[in-house]
Design a protein around this motif. Structure first.
Motif, mmCIF file in Angstrom:
data_model
loop_
_atom_site.group_PDB
_atom_site.id
_atom_site.type_symbol
_atom_site.label_atom_id
_atom_site.label_comp_id
_atom_site.label_asym_id
_atom_site.label_seq_id
_atom_site.Cartn_x
_atom_site.Cartn_y
_atom_site.Cartn_z
ATOM 1 N N ASP A 102 -1.885 -7.492 4.918
ATOM 2 C CA ASP A 102 -1.981 -6.660 3.721
ATOM 3 C C ASP A 102 -0.925 -5.563 3.786
ATOM 4 O O ASP A 102 -0.927 -4.725 4.689
ATOM 5 C CB ASP A 102 -3.386 -6.047 3.632
ATOM 6 C CG ASP A 102 -3.653 -5.371 2.302
ATOM 7 O OD1 ASP A 102 -2.706 -4.803 1.722
ATOM 8 O OD2 ASP A 102 -4.809 -5.388 1.847
ATOM 9 N N GLU A 103 -0.015 -5.547 2.802
ATOM 10 C CA GLU A 103 1.086 -4.578 2.814
ATOM 11 C C GLU A 103 0.597 -3.138 2.726
ATOM 12 O O GLU A 103 1.266 -2.223 3.209
ATOM 13 C CB GLU A 103 2.045 -4.867 1.655
ATOM 14 C CG GLU A 103 2.850 -6.141 1.824
ATOM 15 C CD GLU A 103 3.845 -6.322 0.693
ATOM 16 O OE1 GLU A 103 3.897 -5.466 -0.220
ATOM 17 O OE2 GLU A 103 4.576 -7.328 0.719
ATOM 18 N N GLU B 75 -7.063 -15.784 -2.615
ATOM 19 C CA GLU B 75 -6.301 -15.446 -3.814
ATOM 20 C C GLU B 75 -6.422 -16.525 -4.890
ATOM 21 O O GLU B 75 -6.468 -16.215 -6.083
ATOM 22 C CB GLU B 75 -4.828 -15.220 -3.460
ATOM 23 C CG GLU B 75 -4.592 -13.955 -2.651
ATOM 24 C CD GLU B 75 -3.110 -13.651 -2.503
ATOM 25 O OE1 GLU B 75 -2.282 -14.486 -2.930
ATOM 26 O OE2 GLU B 75 -2.783 -12.575 -1.965
ATOM 27 N N ASP C 163 -1.388 -6.355 -4.953
ATOM 28 C CA ASP C 163 -1.329 -7.815 -4.973
ATOM 29 C C ASP C 163 -2.264 -8.393 -6.031
ATOM 30 O O ASP C 163 -1.941 -9.398 -6.687
ATOM 31 C CB ASP C 163 -1.684 -8.379 -3.601
ATOM 32 C CG ASP C 163 -0.614 -8.083 -2.563
ATOM 33 O OD1 ASP C 163 0.529 -7.795 -2.969
ATOM 34 O OD2 ASP C 163 -0.914 -8.132 -1.360
#
Length: 334
Positions: free
Chosen positions: A62-63, A212, A238
């Motif tokens: 996860d950025e 996702e 996202d």
């Protein structure tokens, strides 16, 4: 605060990174980030004067959490701290990591309180061992009760109310608030805040953020089923980008707004595909949390006096502001 004041001298410890933590990481706990050394243990080595564990509920890859970690590593490098980053998305796993840090005798712990009840026992163990604990990101309404020294983050209820007002300005009528982790107190508070101030119809849509494809499918189906939805509010960059694609797939005119941002999201705001983003400044949260532990250990300082949180958001990023933050987002610091 119930943690004994720090000694005037810093104990010099030349110890290795949490050995047991490495085993936990290999077992599947996140050590994602951008370490150039690629040691896999999530360690940012300073001079070794102090050892700090940063334990979050972030998911692997996860950025958002890469930004938190990057800020923490910058503070650790400045302060000469040996930093270990650990994460587990479920409360029980995160609690185990905190307990491991306590057993290893670290000099300070920074943690998130997405599941406050799960952290109650580990925090009490840290306090009993005279290890100072600070909070960040999640738990603005829970950190004082949990016995933490201080907290760095966004008041999620306040941020949600601000988003509701923004939607009113956009003359939205029916909003979906996408919750990708059921039971996360921060996400729930955001959507509750939106509902409190938004004058139209607001409803939550719960999805499993770890899948996702399923998120896209559920959202697309909802938009096809209910064409009255004209805005979607997501709780991560996202997911905002997924929502843009889902709206197109459903042939829906719903517009997208979001909490949090990254480089691609900033580009989407600049291009008009996302109306706005709420920036809680995760890099700053990580930086301040680690620096606060150093200040407490070396000088007895407590940010906010231990009585009030240190807020890092909300800040709105619209098309007008996107250019000014694009460079920072590209560098992974916004």
């Amino acid at each position: 605060m119930n943690t004994r004041p720090p000694s005037r001298r810093i104990p010099r410890r030349r110890t290795a990174v949490l050995a047991a933590a490495i085993g936990l990481l290999v077992a599947g706990c996140s050590s994602s980030g951008t370490d150039e050394g690629g040691d896999g243990a999530g360690a940012a080595r300073g001079s070794g004067d102090l050892r700090v564990a940063l334990v979050t509920h972030g998911s692997d890859g996860d950025e958002f959490w890469d930004r938190v970690r990057k800020g923490a590593e910058a503070a650790a490098a400045k302060d000469g701290i040996e930093l270990t980053y650990l994460s587990a998305p479920d409360g029980a796993g995160q609690a185990d990591l905190v307990r491991q840090a306590v057993r290893d005798g670290v000099d300070g712990i920074a943690l998130t309180l997405a599941k406050p009840q799960a952290m109650k026992g580990p925090v009490n163990e840290a306090r009993a061992a005279d290890i100072p604990v600070v909070g960040l990101n999640s738990g603005v309404d829970a950190w004082k009760k949990a016995g933490l020294l201080t907290f760095f983050g966004q008041d999620e209820s306040l941020a949600g109310r601000a988003v509701g007002e923004k939607l009113n300005q956009l003359k939205a009528g029916h909003t979906l608030c996408l919750v990708h982790e059921q039971g996360n107190v921060g996400l729930e508070a955001r959507c509750a805040g939106v509902k409190k101030t938004f004058r139209g119809r607001s409803e939550n849509l719960y999805v499993d953020g770890t899948d996702e494809q399923a998120v896209s499918g559920i959202l697309t189906a909802k938009l096809r089923q209910d064409p009255s939805v004209d805005h979607i509010v997501t709780n991560g960059a996202d997911f905002a980008l997924l929502a843009v694609d889902a709206a197109a797939e459903a042939d829906s005119k719903a517009e997208v707004a979001t909490f949090d941002l990254n480089e691609e999201l900033v580009d989407a705001v600049r291009g008009g595909n996302v109306r706005f983003a709420v920036d809680q400044q995760p890099y700053l949260q990580g930086y301040l949390a680690v620096d606060a532990l150093w200040l407490y250990r070396t000088n007895g300082n407590v940010s906010g006096g231990g009585a009030a949180p240190v807020l890092t958001g909300p800040a709105f990023v619209t098309k007008a502001e996107a250019d000014s933050v694009a460079g920072f987002a590209a560098a992974g610091t916004r």
